[in-house]
Write an enzyme that holds these catalytic residues in place. Structure first.
Site, mmCIF file in Angstrom:
data_model
loop_
_atom_site.group_PDB
_atom_site.id
_atom_site.type_symbol
_atom_site.label_atom_id
_atom_site.label_comp_id
_atom_site.label_asym_id
_atom_site.label_seq_id
_atom_site.Cartn_x
_atom_site.Cartn_y
_atom_site.Cartn_z
ATOM 1 N N THR A 1 -6.293 -15.967 23.296
ATOM 2 C CA THR A 1 -6.210 -17.721 23.655
ATOM 3 C C THR A 1 -6.030 -18.202 22.408
ATOM 4 O O THR A 1 -6.445 -18.118 21.389
ATOM 5 C CB THR A 1 -7.676 -17.885 24.272
ATOM 6 O OG1 THR A 1 -8.066 -17.067 25.052
ATOM 7 C CG2 THR A 1 -7.660 -19.385 25.029
ATOM 8 N N GLU A 2 -5.102 -19.485 22.494
ATOM 9 C CA GLU A 2 -4.760 -20.462 21.566
ATOM 10 C C GLU A 2 -5.966 -21.000 20.770
ATOM 11 O O GLU A 2 -6.033 -22.476 21.171
ATOM 12 C CB GLU A 2 -3.735 -21.076 21.813
ATOM 13 C CG GLU A 2 -2.999 -21.990 20.700
ATOM 14 C CD GLU A 2 -2.013 -21.393 19.789
ATOM 15 O OE1 GLU A 2 -1.995 -20.178 19.720
ATOM 16 O OE2 GLU A 2 -1.580 -22.113 19.001
ATOM 17 N N MET B 1 0.920 -13.400 27.689
ATOM 18 C CA MET B 1 1.761 -12.576 26.700
ATOM 19 C C MET B 1 1.278 -11.232 26.473
ATOM 20 O O MET B 1 2.431 -10.411 26.040
ATOM 21 C CB MET B 1 1.528 -13.459 25.311
ATOM 22 C CG MET B 1 2.150 -14.752 25.539
ATOM 23 S SD MET B 1 3.786 -15.062 25.897
ATOM 24 C CE MET B 1 4.807 -14.587 24.584
ATOM 25 N N HIS C 1 6.029 -15.096 16.986
ATOM 26 C CA HIS C 1 6.329 -15.926 17.984
ATOM 27 C C HIS C 1 7.033 -15.360 19.204
ATOM 28 O O HIS C 1 8.295 -15.819 19.406
ATOM 29 C CB HIS C 1 6.504 -17.586 17.772
ATOM 30 C CG HIS C 1 6.271 -18.616 18.937
ATOM 31 N ND1 HIS C 1 7.062 -19.568 18.969
ATOM 32 C CD2 HIS C 1 5.513 -18.592 19.900
ATOM 33 C CE1 HIS C 1 6.736 -20.271 20.064
ATOM 34 N NE2 HIS C 1 5.895 -19.499 20.857
ATOM 35 N N ASP D 1 -8.691 -6.074 25.977
ATOM 36 C CA ASP D 1 -9.418 -7.428 26.167
ATOM 37 C C ASP D 1 -10.719 -7.328 26.392
ATOM 38 O O ASP D 1 -11.412 -6.388 25.931
ATOM 39 C CB ASP D 1 -8.538 -7.888 27.372
ATOM 40 C CG ASP D 1 -8.327 -9.616 27.477
ATOM 41 O OD1 ASP D 1 -9.550 -9.933 27.600
ATOM 42 O OD2 ASP D 1 -7.277 -10.004 27.602
ATOM 43 N N ASN E 1 7.708 -24.718 18.793
ATOM 44 C CA ASN E 1 6.668 -25.582 19.282
ATOM 45 C C ASN E 1 6.638 -27.098 18.961
ATOM 46 O O ASN E 1 6.022 -27.732 19.386
ATOM 47 C CB ASN E 1 5.528 -24.887 19.501
ATOM 48 C CG ASN E 1 5.459 -23.714 20.535
ATOM 49 O OD1 ASN E 1 6.215 -23.935 21.527
ATOM 50 N ND2 ASN E 1 4.861 -22.747 20.373
ATOM 51 N N LYS F 1 -9.623 -17.046 17.689
ATOM 52 C CA LYS F 1 -8.814 -16.112 16.677
ATOM 53 C C LYS F 1 -9.534 -15.650 15.628
ATOM 54 O O LYS F 1 -9.444 -14.390 15.160
ATOM 55 C CB LYS F 1 -7.426 -16.700 16.292
ATOM 56 C CG LYS F 1 -6.532 -17.046 17.549
ATOM 57 C CD LYS F 1 -5.047 -16.848 17.336
ATOM 58 C CE LYS F 1 -4.079 -17.557 18.288
ATOM 59 N NZ LYS F 1 -3.715 -16.352 19.183
HETATM 60 N N1 LIG Z 1 2.045 -18.524 27.314
HETATM 61 C C1 LIG Z 1 3.086 -18.674 26.733
HETATM 62 O O1 LIG Z 1 4.189 -18.957 27.120
HETATM 63 C C2 LIG Z 1 3.231 -18.380 25.166
HETATM 64 C C3 LIG Z 1 4.312 -18.039 24.449
HETATM 65 C C4 LIG Z 1 4.271 -17.735 23.140
HETATM 66 C C5 LIG Z 1 3.352 -17.629 22.486
HETATM 67 N N2 LIG Z 1 2.054 -17.794 23.171
HETATM 68 C C6 LIG Z 1 0.705 -17.776 22.476
HETATM 69 O O2 LIG Z 1 0.330 -16.300 22.791
HETATM 70 C C7 LIG Z 1 -1.250 -16.369 22.783
HETATM 71 C C8 LIG Z 1 -1.541 -15.625 24.023
HETATM 72 O O3 LIG Z 1 -1.065 -16.548 25.094
HETATM 73 P P1 LIG Z 1 -1.021 -16.343 26.664
HETATM 74 O O4 LIG Z 1 -0.385 -17.346 27.170
HETATM 75 O O5 LIG Z 1 -1.112 -14.891 26.905
HETATM 76 O O6 LIG Z 1 -2.868 -16.790 26.917
HETATM 77 P P2 LIG Z 1 -3.778 -16.318 28.143
HETATM 78 O O7 LIG Z 1 -4.626 -17.165 28.111
HETATM 79 O O8 LIG Z 1 -2.841 -15.897 29.268
HETATM 80 O O9 LIG Z 1 -4.373 -14.973 27.710
HETATM 81 C C9 LIG Z 1 -5.307 -14.796 26.618
HETATM 82 C C10 LIG Z 1 -5.906 -13.359 26.729
HETATM 83 O O10 LIG Z 1 -6.842 -13.203 25.511
HETATM 84 C C11 LIG Z 1 -8.048 -12.714 26.079
HETATM 85 N N3 LIG Z 1 -9.084 -12.699 24.916
HETATM 86 C C12 LIG Z 1 -9.665 -14.018 24.689
HETATM 87 N N4 LIG Z 1 -10.551 -13.701 23.552
HETATM 88 C C13 LIG Z 1 -10.480 -12.408 23.378
HETATM 89 C C14 LIG Z 1 -11.116 -11.208 22.578
HETATM 90 N N5 LIG Z 1 -11.944 -11.745 21.727
HETATM 91 N N6 LIG Z 1 -10.395 -10.017 22.412
HETATM 92 C C15 LIG Z 1 -9.759 -9.559 23.109
HETATM 93 N N7 LIG Z 1 -9.106 -10.746 24.073
HETATM 94 C C16 LIG Z 1 -9.405 -11.814 24.157
HETATM 95 C C17 LIG Z 1 -8.440 -13.473 27.317
HETATM 96 O O11 LIG Z 1 -9.258 -12.717 27.994
HETATM 97 C C18 LIG Z 1 -6.948 -13.405 27.860
HETATM 98 O O12 LIG Z 1 -6.757 -12.504 28.783
HETATM 99 C C19 LIG Z 1 -1.656 -17.801 22.430
HETATM 100 O O13 LIG Z 1 -1.901 -18.011 20.987
HETATM 101 C C20 LIG Z 1 -0.454 -18.318 22.697
HETATM 102 O O14 LIG Z 1 -0.369 -19.832 22.043
HETATM 103 C C21 LIG Z 1 1.970 -18.225 24.507
#
Ligand SMILES: NC(=O)c1ccc[n+]([C@@H]2O[C@H](COP(=O)([O-])OP(=O)(O)OC[C@H]3O[C@@H](n4cnc5c(N)ncnc54)[C@H](O)[C@@H]3O)[C@@H](O)[C@H]2O)c1
Length: 293
Positions: free
Chosen positions: A93-94, A15, A142, A34, A192, A99
């Protein structure tokens, strides 16, 4: 017209990298943070690839050259540039504990009046607001995946989110050609609460050997005219994100209908996370292997 001078993006995964691409394409200056330089390098590569896709799929794009887009982005592993940032969108990360830690750090580094957009699948916006001195400045955002190709953004009003914050965010979303839909804070919001339940049930059907993943998705595509089957959608979202989300719904509603399927848990334990790891319900490691077979 631009709503903010600069925007901080936390998390450069699926995202965060696509959101950065979209914002920087619309001329916004983005500070993308990141944990490691390697992750940021991977994000930069993903942005280059996804830019090609966006050019193919969209008639009108604000910028024609990816290098021009990337020149609007500061890639960083520190909060050094966050002290003047008026708006942050967090996409890590979710996971609640992860968070929570990030918001505690952000409040030390950002101006008092910063607005926080929480990009989450299921986590409570009100709970995130409780971590910050101005919960009225916290709003759920979202975004849909892939961000540059999806117009709708579900925006979520936490208990204390102010009308001013909502209006500012609506103006901002308009500036990047998005269409917001405002909903109230409740586990999984609208999207969701329904989508995760459906995907989890489809995984139960695979677990119970009712059909193969290919056939299950075919039923949805050819039978219900869905553009994409639920298992390909799960692979696109990331099976770890699906699992974290369904766990939040299970705990929040205390309702067994959200019990995660053991097959989903096993696949995440095995590192089969979907497109981002190369394999999930379908194989993305060879050109021939398509989920749409
Ligand atoms: N994947 C989807 O389709 C989607 C859609 C809508 C919302 N979301 C939400 O968006 C958020 C991100 O999802 P994603 O799919 O991109 O996850 P992802 O796993 O692809 O990426 C998460 C990133 O966060 C980084 N991270 C973790 N801890 C960190 C910190 N302390 N500081 C900085 N970076 C950090 C990780 O290194 C990783 O690069 C989640 O909350 C998810 O629920 C995801």
């Amino acid at each position: 017209m631009k709503t903010f001078e600069s925007i901080g993006i936390i998390g450069a995964g699926i995202m965060g990298s696509d959101l950065t691409l979209d914002l920087a394409s619309h001329g916004y200056r983005v500070i993308l943070k990141d944990l490691h330089p390697d992750i940021l390098e991977k994000a930069k590569q993903k942005m280059r690839e996804d830019f090609k896709l966006v050019k193919l799929m969209k008639k009108e794009i604000p910028v024609k050259d990816i290098d021009q887009v990337l020149s609007n982005v500061v890639f960083t592993t520190t909060y050094d540039d966050f002290y003047t940032v008026p708006f942050v969108i967090e996409n890590i990360t979710e996971n609640w504990e992860a968070k929570k830690q990030v918001y505690l750090e952000l409040k030390e580094h950002c101006p008092q009046d910063t607005i926080y957009g929480v990009n989450t699948s299921c986590i409570s916006i009100t709970k995130v607001g409780s971590l910050l001195p101005k919960p009225e400045n916290v709003i759920g955002m979202h975004f849909m995946n892939p961000v540059p190709l999806k117009q709708m953004v579900e925006i979520i009003k936490g208990y204390y989110t102010s009308e001013q914050t909502i209006q500012t965010i609506k103006n901002f979303l308009e500036s990047i050609d998005k269409k917001p839909v405002l909903v109230n804070d409740s586990p999984g919001f609208v999207t969701n609460r329904v989508l995760m339940l459906m995907i989890n049930e489809c995984i139960w059907a695979i677990h119970d050997q009712v059909a193969t993943p290919q056939d299950l998705d075919k039923i949805f595509r050819l039978g219900f005219s869905h553009k994409m089957g639920p298992l390909a959608t799960a692979d696109l979202i990331g099976l770890d994100t699906i699992l974290h989300s369904i766990e939040v719904l299970y705990e929040s509603f205390n309702d067994p209908k959200y019990r995660p399927c053991p097959l989903l848990v096993k696949m995440v334990d095995a590192g089969l996370l979907g497109k981002k790891s190369g394999k999930g319900f379908f194989d993305y490691t060879t050109a021939l292997a398509q989920s749409t077979k």
